[in-house]
Design a protein around this motif. Structure first.
Motif, mmCIF file in Angstrom:
data_model
loop_
_atom_site.group_PDB
_atom_site.id
_atom_site.type_symbol
_atom_site.label_atom_id
_atom_site.label_comp_id
_atom_site.label_asym_id
_atom_site.label_seq_id
_atom_site.Cartn_x
_atom_site.Cartn_y
_atom_site.Cartn_z
ATOM 1 N N VAL A 49 41.278 41.543 38.015
ATOM 2 C CA VAL A 49 41.728 41.327 39.385
ATOM 3 C C VAL A 49 43.195 41.744 39.440
ATOM 4 O O VAL A 49 43.951 41.482 38.498
ATOM 5 C CB VAL A 49 41.569 39.836 39.786
ATOM 6 C CG1 VAL A 49 42.068 39.584 41.183
ATOM 7 C CG2 VAL A 49 40.114 39.403 39.666
ATOM 8 N N ASN A 84 39.243 33.373 47.664
ATOM 9 C CA ASN A 84 38.658 34.628 48.137
ATOM 10 C C ASN A 84 39.360 35.848 47.548
ATOM 11 O O ASN A 84 39.320 36.926 48.133
ATOM 12 C CB ASN A 84 38.721 34.678 49.671
ATOM 13 C CG ASN A 84 37.938 33.555 50.296
ATOM 14 O OD1 ASN A 84 36.781 33.341 49.951
ATOM 15 N ND2 ASN A 84 38.557 32.814 51.192
ATOM 16 N N GLY A 86 38.644 37.559 44.896
ATOM 17 C CA GLY A 86 37.789 38.496 44.164
ATOM 18 C C GLY A 86 37.573 38.114 42.716
ATOM 19 O O GLY A 86 37.327 38.967 41.857
#
Length: 171
Positions: A49, A84, A86
């Motif tokens: 991420v 949220n 990812g």
């Protein structure tokens, strides 16, 4: 005559030593995180991420004891609190193993694991220092599907704790 050069070198050396003596010491940062299943900060460090500063220091999520945030209340790592963002979710069974990587061992009072603010496990270390790598087996019965597990490492001799969140799918 070489005395002026020697005198200049000595002056620079003395000034450098004085400068380092007067510089404020850095504060200690947290020194551990869950490496498997990958915690949010481990995912940042691995490039799974795209994150900010936490990418370079996954072991540094430290804050006051008792918080329930993935960032440990540290605004530099605020992305860790964003559900949220990812995050990769790891499939686990109701008996999950969490592997820690410790880069600086601190005397430990307890290790705690939470789901939705409910403590699901606690391990008392009575002031012991953890090894560089170790695991906790945590019973996650009563929970299923996607969950975020918050782990809190409570230091024995300070008011701080280290924080890690792991996104799991409990099967």
């Amino acid at each position: 005559m070489k005395f002026p050069k020697l005198r200049n070198t000595a002056a620079v050396a003395a000034a450098t030593a004085l400068l380092f003596t007067l510089m404020p010491a850095g504060t200690a940062s947290a020194h551990g995180y869950i490496s498997n299943p990958q915690s949010r900060q481990a995912q940042c460090a691995a490039g799974v991420v795209d994150c900010g500063q936490i990418r370079w220091e996954p072991q540094s999520v430290e804050g006051p004891k008792g918080l329930m945030s993935c960032s440990g209340g540290n605004s530099r790592f605020a992305e860790l609190d964003d559900n949220n963002y990812g995050w990769r979710v790891t499939d686990v069974s109701t008996n999950a193993t969490f592997n820690w990587t410790i880069t600086a061992a601190h005397s430990t009072s307890t290790w705690e694991y939470f789901i939705n603010g409910n403590r699901v496990a606690s391990f008392n270390d009575n002031g012991a220092r953890p090894p560089a790598n170790f695991s906790h087996n945590v019973n996650l019965s009563g929970y299923s599907g996607r969950q975020t597990v918050l782990a809190r490492w409570n230091v024995a001799d300070t008011g701080n704790a280290f924080y890690a969140c792991v996104d799991v799918n409990i099967r």
